[in-house]
Design a protein around this motif. Structure first.
Motif, PDB file in Angstrom:
ATOM      1  N   ILE A  71     -21.782  12.072  -7.768  1.00 11.54           N
ATOM      2  CA  ILE A  71     -23.062  11.925  -8.483  1.00 11.54           C
ATOM      3  C   ILE A  71     -22.901  12.219  -9.972  1.00 11.54           C
ATOM      4  CG2 ILE A  71     -24.497  12.455  -6.442  1.00 11.54           C
ATOM      5  CD1 ILE A  71     -25.041  15.197  -7.827  1.00 11.54           C
ATOM      6  N   TYR A  72     -21.797  12.904 -10.306  1.00 11.22           N
ATOM      7  CA  TYR A  72     -21.554  13.238 -11.720  1.00 11.22           C
ATOM      8  C   TYR A  72     -20.786  12.118 -12.439  1.00 11.22           C
ATOM      9  CZ  TYR A  72     -23.067  18.100 -11.323  1.00 11.22           C
ATOM     10  OH  TYR A  72     -23.805  19.239 -11.174  1.00 11.22           O
ATOM     11  N   PRO A 107     -20.217   8.761 -13.995  1.00 13.85           N
ATOM     12  CA  PRO A 107     -21.005   7.630 -14.485  1.00 13.85           C
ATOM     13  C   PRO A 107     -20.452   6.331 -13.921  1.00 13.85           C
ATOM     14  CG  PRO A 107     -20.157   8.995 -16.289  1.00 13.85           C
ATOM     15  CD  PRO A 107     -19.452   9.405 -15.044  1.00 13.85           C
ATOM     16  N   ASN A 141     -27.843   9.433  -5.858  1.00 15.00           N
ATOM     17  CA  ASN A 141     -27.848   9.003  -7.250  1.00 15.00           C
ATOM     18  C   ASN A 141     -28.828   9.904  -8.013  1.00 15.00           C
ATOM     19  OD1 ASN A 141     -27.467   7.609  -9.561  1.00 15.00           O
ATOM     20  ND2 ASN A 141     -28.820   5.897  -9.028  1.00 15.00           N
ATOM     21  N   PHE A 189     -28.451  11.737 -10.911  1.00 16.86           N
ATOM     22  CA  PHE A 189     -28.558  11.780 -12.371  1.00 16.86           C
ATOM     23  C   PHE A 189     -28.621  10.392 -12.968  1.00 16.86           C
ATOM     24  CE2 PHE A 189     -25.821  15.656 -11.542  1.00 16.86           C
ATOM     25  CZ  PHE A 189     -26.904  16.534 -11.554  1.00 16.86           C
ATOM     26  N   GLN A 246     -25.521  12.001 -16.304  1.00 21.54           N
ATOM     27  CA  GLN A 246     -24.154  11.981 -15.769  1.00 21.54           C
ATOM     28  C   GLN A 246     -23.148  12.305 -16.868  1.00 21.54           C
ATOM     29  OE1 GLN A 246     -24.230   8.063 -14.068  1.00 21.54           O
ATOM     30  NE2 GLN A 246     -24.029   8.911 -11.984  1.00 21.54           N
ATOM     31  N   LEU A 280     -21.310  15.804 -16.730  1.00 25.23           N
ATOM     32  CA  LEU A 280     -19.873  15.707 -16.465  1.00 25.23           C
ATOM     33  C   LEU A 280     -19.104  16.449 -17.557  1.00 25.23           C
ATOM     34  CD1 LEU A 280     -17.828  14.485 -14.476  1.00 25.23           C
ATOM     35  CD2 LEU A 280     -17.497  12.625 -16.104  1.00 25.23           C
TER      36      LEU A 280
END
Lengths: 585, 210
Positions: free
Chosen positions: B76-77, B79, B115, B117, B122, B126
């Motif tokens: 999820i982090y 991109p 999903n 972020f 992201q 991150l």
């Protein structure tokens, strides 16, 4: 004739009868008187008889001087026996002389009175002058020692060595003496010698301290090489100092280990640089009165205080000095930390910490118990900085080689920078009282690391007591600094005194003042990259960046909220519009 | 009103431990650095607390890392790998915050557990989680015992560099927190996101989403 005789006898019988008892009475009564008078009349004759045994015309003198009862008192009230041992005199080379041959000013009509001389010494000097009537200069100067003595204005009188009435040739008695006694016959006299520069030194050796010294069993010639009963070389020192330094060579013969330790000392370094105050062996140990080791380890006997009086006074007031005064034998004295022969400068030197920890073996563990990062504190803060409270402290920056983990010495700097170093020094000295700027420190570090010598040099900071003498005034543990805030704030006074100390190879420091701002300047990221004290040396530039960043962070929501407030009518209109649409639907 | 289970319990615990730790570290850090300007507590206490909470944060980070890697949620982090998709996503999101939101438009991103972020989040998270937080933790660890970590400190350019990194990151986190909290109020109601971080459930108003 017979008749007459008889007649007379008859009369005589009567006379005897009458006069006999009378004379008997007289005799008995006056016998002691007669005896006394006879003795008195005979005395001069007895004296003459004695005189005849010596020399004819000395009889009158010996009338009195053969008695042990008479003494003479000088003006200073000193007393001296005037007894002359005729038997001794008879055996001397002077036996043929009359009293007045030497005592020329004395006669029966002119005898020195009670107060003719100030002192015994004055009398002896005057009496000794008589010797020179017979013993000429030429005769005396034939021997070097005599030549030396006769040239001296205050040379010892003849009789000091040769005796007076029992006069002897020096060889006659000197050969019976031990070697040291032989030397002392002259050197126990108050001899002095004038050196090249006019300084006077005493050649007098006091026999009693010599006897009490650790060298009492040594022969004089053990140290005074080249001197003996037959040889007495003339030493011509230009001054006291050169004599002191020459003597060290004699000490070296036995104390080679100490001599080589001394070569490592700051004292030796100073001597070799021509400093005429740094001590040689005898300056601390004395000459003939060299005591045992323990002598130098007492408050009264420690020789360091002779030159380092200010330090010693502080030490005396310290926890160590007070303990020593109380008789604690374990309490340290100068040499315990600075070493006796390989004397080191302690400032900025790891050795002093080693010395402290040498006794306080548990110190590191004890600090660990309460002090965060104890090891770090112990390496960056001098013991005295906390344990000599109420002293002025400051930050000392020194060049440090990260590759070798050792101070980067002035000699290394000079070697690396060459002529540039001189230029830097000139620039620094041109500062006067101003202090070095942060960019100058940065410049020095940059230049040192630029030269491609693989040096990894930076300034390392350390907190220490500003005045070396004050650092000796160590307090009781309970009074030591324990308060973090004393140092860990940029307001701490200690961070306002900054010194750049260039360490010489021998441990000496060359100090240059620096501006306190150097600790928190942007340049310090390079020049002082390994010196950071929480709260005290923060980068000022980061404060401004911080204000900007926080302001920036706050301004995002604030600006957005403002926009939202400003645009709320649009959304409201849109919402109403939508509701209207939904309502229509 | 629809509810999505957006924040699993471990993540919520992790988040709030983080939140409290950050605040404590901010305060104690400021106290350590600005002794001359503030005196909330003793220097010694500030240092001790800062050290303890610093380690809490380190362990918390490790828990986060282990949790996300082992559950695979770490994605999820990440991109979108497609640059075009990522750029357009970012522009769309930036346009929303700078323009759309003002006009009452709907947030183009709808959080789901898979999903969570938007592309900007992201990117930011991150960088924060993989770069900035570890950098802060490591620089903090170095400063905690500079003698023990003398080697690595010297390697990265010295104590002053490490300290400066630590302080600059602190300043970044401090300013980020303002934005972070503000953005948390931009749910469908001001407290929606914040409530979700306690309950785990994000409320989605009817008619929203796809």
């Amino acid at each position: 004739m017979f008749e007459d005789t008889e007649h007379k006898a008859g009369k005589g019988t009567l006379g005897i009868v009458i006069l006999g008892p009378l004379f008997g009475l007289l005799y008995v009564c006056f016998l002691p008187l007669i005896a006394l008078m006879t003795l008195l009349l005979a005395l001069p004759e007895l004296a003459v008889a004695k005189k005849a045994e010596i020399v004819d015309n000395s009889g009158a003198c010996m009338t009195c001087h053969s008695s042990r009862e008479f003494s003479k008192t000088f003006k200073n009230r000193e007393k001296m026996s005037v007894f002359v041992n005729a038997d001794d005199f008879k055996g001397t080379v002077h036996a043929f002389l009359n009293c007045t041959d030497c005592h020329q000013k004395v006669s029966l009509s002119a005898h020195p009175g009670r107060s003719s001389y100030d002192s015994r010494e004055a009398f002896i000097l005057a009496a000794s002058a008589a010797c020179r009537n017979c013993h000429s200069d030429t005769q005396l100067k034939a021997k070097p020692v005599h030549a030396f003595l006769t040239n001296k204005t205050n040379g010892p009188p003849c009789i000091d060595c040769h005796g007076s009435h029992s006069v002897k040739r020096s060889t006659a008695w000197k050969n019976t003496l031990s070697d040291n006694q032989y030397c002392l016959t002259c050197h126990s006299q108050k001899l002095t010698k004038t050196l090249g520069n006019g300084e006077k030194i005493s050649l007098f050796i006091d026999p009693s301290p010599l006897k009490a010294s650790v060298h009492s069993k040594h022969a004089c010639s053990d140290c005074h090489a080249g001197f003996s009963r037959t040889a007495h070389p003339t030493r011509d020192f230009s001054d006291k100092r050169s004599r002191t330094l020459a003597i060290a060579e004699a000490c070296k013969k036995c104390h080679a280990d100490k001599h080589s330790a001394v070569r490592e000392s700051i004292h030796f370094k100073l001597i070799s640089e021509g400093n005429n105050k740094a001590p040689g062996c005898t300056d601390c140990h004395g000459f003939h009165n060299v005591g045992p080791k323990a002598t130098y380890e007492t408050l009264s006997g420690v020789p360091c205080k002779g030159c380092h009086e200010d330090v010693f006074k502080r030490y005396q007031k310290s926890v160590h000095g007070l303990a020593k005064a109380k008789g604690h034998t374990g309490a340290p004295l100068c040499s315990s930390c600075h070493f006796a022969h390989e004397v080191k400068i302690s400032a900025m030197n790891e050795r002093i910490k080693t010395a402290c920890l040498g006794c306080h073996k548990e110190a590191e563990a004890k600090h660990e118990k309460w002090l965060p990062n104890a090891g770090l504190h112990l390496s960056a803060v001098a013991c005295a900085a906390c344990h000599s409270p109420n002293t002025a402290k400051g930050i000392q920056l020194r060049l440090y080689d990260q590759n070798t983990d050792k101070p980067f010495t002035e000699e290394q700097v000079a070697k690396l920078l060459g002529a540039e170093y001189q230029a830097i020094l000139q620039r620094i000295s041109a500062h006067g009282g101003e202090g070095l700027e942060s960019d100058e420190l940065w410049d020095i570090v940059r230049k040192l690391n630029d030269k491609g010598t693989n040096a990894k040099v930076t300034f390392l900071g350390r907190m220490d007591v500003s005045d070396g003498a004050e650092s000796h005034q160590l307090a009781l543990k309970k009074n030591a600094v324990r308060d973090c805030e004393q140092c860990h704030t940029s307001e701490s006074e200690f961070f306002k005194s900054v010194t750049v100390a260039v360490v010489k190879a021998d441990g000496r420091l060359q100090n240059f003042k620096a501006k306190p701002e150097v600790l928190g300047s942007v340049f310090s990221v390079v020049s002082l990259k390994q010196f950071y004290v929480l709260g005290s040396t923060r980068l000022k530039a980061l404060d401004w960046i911080g204000i900007l960043m926080v302001f920036g962070g706050l301004s995002v929501p604030l600006a957005h909220i403002t926009l939202r407030v400003l645009t709320s009518p649009i959304r409201e209109a849109k919402r109403l519009n939508k509701m209207r649409k939904e309502g229509k639907r | 009103m629809k509810k999505i289970y957006l924040h699993p319990l471990p993540i919520r615990i992790w988040h709030w431990i983080n939140a409290v730790s950050f605040i404590v570290l901010f305060v104690t850090g400021l106290q350590i650095r600005y002794r001359d300007m503030m005196s909330l507590m003793k220097f010694r206490d500030a240092v001790d607390l800062h050290n303890v909470v610093g380690f809490v944060l380190i362990f918390n980070f490790i828990i986060w890392l282990v949790y996300y890697i082992f559950t695979g949620k770490i994605r999820i982090y990440i991109p979108p790998l497609s640059v075009k998709k990522f750029v357009t996503g970012c522009i769309r999101q930036a346009r929303y915050y700078g323009y759309g939101i003002l006009l009452g438009e709907e947030n183009p991103h709808h959080s789901t557990p898979e999903n969570k972020f938007n592309p900007m989040q992201q990117m930011a998270y991150l960088a924060i989680m993989v770069l900035l937080i570890p950098a802060q933790l490591v620089s903090g660890l170095f400063l905690w015992d500079i003698k023990q970590f003398a080697g690595p400190i010297s390697l990265v350019g010295g104590l002053k560099v490490v300290d400066s990194v630590h302080v600059v990151l602190f300043l970044f986190f401090l300013s980020f927190i303002f934005v972070h909290i503000y953005l948390a109020t931009l749910g469908h109601t001001a407290t929606a996101h914040i409530k979700a971080m306690f309950t785990g459930y994000e409320e989605i108003p009817e008619g929203h989403g796809h």
